[in-house]
Design a protein around this motif. Structure first.
Motif, PDB file in Angstrom:
ATOM      1  N   SER B 137       0.798  -1.235   0.000  1.00 26.73           N
ATOM      2  CA  SER B 137       0.000   0.000   0.000  1.00 26.73           C
ATOM      3  C   SER B 137       0.830   1.285   0.000  1.00 26.73           C
ATOM      4  CB  SER B 137      -1.068  -0.032   1.079  1.00 26.73           C
ATOM      5  OG  SER B 137      -0.629  -0.633   2.230  1.00 26.73           O
ATOM      6  N   PRO B 138       1.874   1.439   0.847  1.00 28.38           N
ATOM      7  CA  PRO B 138       2.600   2.713   0.758  1.00 28.38           C
ATOM      8  C   PRO B 138       3.341   2.895  -0.569  1.00 28.38           C
ATOM      9  CG  PRO B 138       3.624   1.285   2.391  1.00 28.38           C
ATOM     10  CD  PRO B 138       2.352   0.635   1.991  1.00 28.38           C
ATOM     11  N   ILE B 139       3.887   1.792  -1.119  1.00 23.12           N
ATOM     12  CA  ILE B 139       4.637   1.929  -2.380  1.00 23.12           C
ATOM     13  C   ILE B 139       3.678   2.309  -3.504  1.00 23.12           C
ATOM     14  CG2 ILE B 139       6.185   0.772  -3.993  1.00 23.12           C
ATOM     15  CD1 ILE B 139       7.083  -1.048  -1.770  1.00 23.12           C
ATOM     16  N   SER B 187       9.006   3.914   3.923  1.00 19.85           N
ATOM     17  CA  SER B 187       8.011   3.663   4.980  1.00 19.85           C
ATOM     18  C   SER B 187       7.547   2.206   4.930  1.00 19.85           C
ATOM     19  CB  SER B 187       6.855   4.649   4.904  1.00 19.85           C
ATOM     20  OG  SER B 187       6.031   4.343   3.833  1.00 19.85           O
ATOM     21  N   ALA B 188       7.527   1.607   3.722  1.00 21.49           N
ATOM     22  CA  ALA B 188       7.177   0.187   3.636  1.00 21.49           C
ATOM     23  C   ALA B 188       8.223  -0.660   4.352  1.00 21.49           C
ATOM     24  CB  ALA B 188       7.064  -0.239   2.174  1.00 21.49           C
ATOM     25  N   THR B 189       9.504  -0.314   4.175  1.00 19.91           N
ATOM     26  CA  THR B 189      10.567  -1.085   4.819  1.00 19.91           C
ATOM     27  C   THR B 189      10.437  -1.036   6.331  1.00 19.91           C
ATOM     28  OG1 THR B 189      11.981  -0.415   2.997  1.00 19.91           O
ATOM     29  CG2 THR B 189      13.056  -1.407   4.898  1.00 19.91           C
ATOM     30  N   LEU B 190      10.217   0.177   6.850  1.00 20.23           N
ATOM     31  CA  LEU B 190      10.069   0.308   8.300  1.00 20.23           C
ATOM     32  C   LEU B 190       8.911  -0.532   8.803  1.00 20.23           C
ATOM     33  CD1 LEU B 190      10.682   4.060   9.107  1.00 20.23           C
ATOM     34  CD2 LEU B 190      12.168   2.094   9.434  1.00 20.23           C
ATOM     35  N   GLN B 191       7.790  -0.461   8.075  1.00 23.29           N
ATOM     36  CA  GLN B 191       6.620  -1.213   8.531  1.00 23.29           C
ATOM     37  C   GLN B 191       6.864  -2.708   8.492  1.00 23.29           C
ATOM     38  OE1 GLN B 191       2.681  -0.253   7.312  1.00 23.29           O
ATOM     39  NE2 GLN B 191       3.270   1.816   6.781  1.00 23.29           N
ATOM     40  N   VAL B 192       7.544  -3.172   7.432  1.00 20.92           N
ATOM     41  CA  VAL B 192       7.777  -4.615   7.323  1.00 20.92           C
ATOM     42  C   VAL B 192       8.716  -5.080   8.426  1.00 20.92           C
ATOM     43  CG1 VAL B 192       8.808  -6.412   5.904  1.00 20.92           C
ATOM     44  CG2 VAL B 192       7.267  -4.768   4.876  1.00 20.92           C
ATOM     45  N   ILE B 193       9.795  -4.325   8.668  1.00 22.23           N
ATOM     46  CA  ILE B 193      10.742  -4.738   9.712  1.00 22.23           C
ATOM     47  C   ILE B 193      10.039  -4.785  11.070  1.00 22.23           C
ATOM     48  CG2 ILE B 193      12.794  -4.024  10.999  1.00 22.23           C
ATOM     49  CD1 ILE B 193      14.023  -3.101   8.435  1.00 22.23           C
ATOM     50  N   ALA B 194       9.200  -3.773  11.332  1.00 21.01           N
ATOM     51  CA  ALA B 194       8.526  -3.734  12.630  1.00 21.01           C
ATOM     52  C   ALA B 194       7.468  -4.830  12.735  1.00 21.01           C
ATOM     53  CB  ALA B 194       7.885  -2.366  12.845  1.00 21.01           C
ATOM     54  N   THR B 195       6.694  -5.036  11.658  1.00 26.34           N
ATOM     55  CA  THR B 195       5.582  -5.975  11.746  1.00 26.34           C
ATOM     56  C   THR B 195       6.051  -7.416  11.664  1.00 26.34           C
ATOM     57  OG1 THR B 195       4.327  -4.268  10.641  1.00 26.34           O
ATOM     58  CG2 THR B 195       3.237  -6.354  10.925  1.00 26.34           C
TER      59      THR B 195
END
Lengths: 217, 298
Positions: B137-139, B187-195
């Protein structure tokens, strides 16, 4: 659909209690984060040198995964691991991180001619900020708030992995009992809550920035 | 007077029943916690490989789709609406739903190298699907927003020079949208690493989240409990910061200097520190104007 309703009715007390906790856990940090972000964002827009460090600090805070913060805070605050205070503090940090930039950009984006006109009318520094800049920044701050509200709700559910008691527990219950009903009910509850938060913020924006209604879009 | 209140004002590390944060450096210092299939190194490498795979797949899907939507202008309302609605769905709930619905129908039991443990495939697929949805979604939104933000005159000029539609997309729209695409990517990378830590709620799925989710079983254990959870958490935060830094560097390299305007440093320096003669003209409103102008393009 009938199964969902039945499940809700037979666990009504518990689900309602969880829903109230969830609403509190998402709403209080939203207000607290906004209260902290307003002065910080104002500083970032007023003193240009402080914009890059404040915005990168906010960015760095936002990179800390939520689960990590939920775990670190008991060690820092001395609270129990299931204490909802951990969740509230963590979400305040995220809301602050999201809103600092929105407040700073919103205040800075106010048209220079508008400010000149207001100061020509005799507005002094603080009146200018509260009477002109802040109201004009409401749409930008409000859209930041809408993102933060939805993000907060979804982060509240993450805390149920550790075991805090809120609507995320519906997922955990469904997963451990192996039944779909509570999981689907949980998803529906979260989406409804997100819609409600969004609606409230949009209404508040309409009240605070009524001139936006005159201009479509 | 009130003993409970007094003891609360001076938090003792042990009063919440957890091993204190001082156990975390001790945990990091023990080589046994780093090595082996349940060690920090193995979990971290799994975390990194999964993240890269999810992001690569998300890019392959989201960037072309975003370019198409941005170029044609069709479907942006539908995509925008569904992306917004998706944000309201908590990833943990989606993960548990997918595990309950699709895991029983996957009958692959073997593992693949050290990255995917034996028997984990039925849980691995839902976990990656959730992360993929989260990353797309962010990409996607930033790609089509980037294309739509391009000055129409630029696109007209490209067409006027005789470029075919495909060339307009690949040579003009894509490079111009790249700064925004990269920020969506970040922002996608941050979300993936966190989730990814949340994805460890799925049984047997690797990554640093294992330390956190498994640590919850026995919080007081000095090796597997709270100290391991915090250590894993710190590692995830370090990974997130490192990824953010790397992507910022990558963005500097891949985005054309013609778009960022970074080659004109000398002129900017001149504008920031003008010669003494022009300084006298600095009225308050002019300064404010310059300030708002500067912030509008950062």
């Amino acid at each position: 659909m009938g199964a969902l309703w039945h499940y809700f009715l037979s666990n009504r007390q518990q689900v309602q209690g969880w829903a109230i906790t969830t609403i509190w856990l998402a709403a209080v940090p939203l207000a607290a984060g906004l209260a902290l972000a307003l002065p910080a964002g104002w500083a970032a827009s007023r003193f240009r040198w402080s914009y890059p460090p404040l915005v990168s600090l906010a960015g760095a805070l936002y990179t800390i995964p939520s689960l990590v913060l939920f775990l670190l805070l008991p060690g820092i605050l001395g609270t129990g691991i299931l204490d909802t205070l951990n969740v509230a503090v963590a979400l305040t940090v995220y809301t602050f991180a999201l809103l600092v930039r929105a407040v700073a950009d919103g205040l800075s984006a106010v048209n220079a001619d508008t400010l000149s006109a207001a100061s020509a009318m005799g507005y002094t520094g603080r009146q200018l900020l509260i009477g002109v800049q802040l109201p004009l920044a409401v749409p930008v701050i409000g859209s930041g708030l809408r993102v933060a509200a939805v993000a907060n709700l979804s982060l509240v559910s993450v805390a149920s992995i550790i075991g805090t008691s809120q609507l995320g527990q519906l997922f955990i219950t469904g997963s451990s009992l192996g039944i779909l009903t509570p999981i689907v009910l949980g998803l529906i509850c979260f989406v409804i809550l997100a819609l409600c938060f969004d609606l409230v913020i949009r209404l508040a924006m309409r009240v605070l920035a009524p001139w936006r209604r005159a201009v479509p879009g | 007077m009130i003993p409970g209140l007094l003891s609360r004002t001076t938090p003792d590390p042990g009063d919440n029943g957890l091993p204190g944060l001082h156990r975390v450096p001790i945990w990091f210092n023990d080589p046994l916690n780093w090595k082996g299939p349940d060690g920090l190194l193995a979990y971290t490498s799994e975390h990194i490989v999964y993240t890269i795979v999810v992001l690569a797949v998300a890019m392959v899907i989201a960037v072309p789709l975003g370019l198409l939507i941005g170029h044609t202008g069709r479907g942006s309302a539908a995509i925008g609406g569904s992306v917004n609605a998706l944000r309201a769905v908590p990833p943990l709930g989606l993960l548990i739903l997918l595990i309950a619905v699709i895991s029983p129908h996957i009958h692959i039991t073997q593992g693949f190298t050290y990255l995917i443990a034996r028997g984990s495939v039925p849980y691995f697929i839902p976990a990656m699907a959730v992360l993929l949805v989260l990353a797309i979604s962010p990409i996607l939104t930033s790609t089509y927003a980037g294309v739509q933000a391009i000055d129409p005159a630029v696109r007209d000029a490209a067409r006027g020079m005789g470029m075919r539609p495909v060339q307009v997309v690949t040579r003009v729209e894509f490079p111009n949208a790249l700064p925004l695409i990269m920020s969506g990517m970040r922002s996608a990378t941050l979300q993936v690493i966190a989730t990814m830590t949340v994805a460890a709620y799925a049984p047997l799925v690797g990554g640093i989240g294992r330390l956190i989710v498994d640590g919850d079983q026995d919080l007081t254990s000095l090796r597997y409990g709270y100290p391991a959870m915090v250590a894993g958490g710190i590692t995830v935060a370090v990974l997130a910061l490192a990824a953010e830094g790397l992507l910022a560097l990558l963005q500097r390299r891949v985005v054309s200097r013609g778009i960022t305007g970074r080659y004109s440093t000398r002129r900017e320096k001149y504008e920031r520190h003008p010669p003494a003669a022009s300084r006298g003209a600095r009225a308050g409103s002019a300064r404010r104007m310059r300030r708002s102008g500067q912030l509008s393009h950062t």
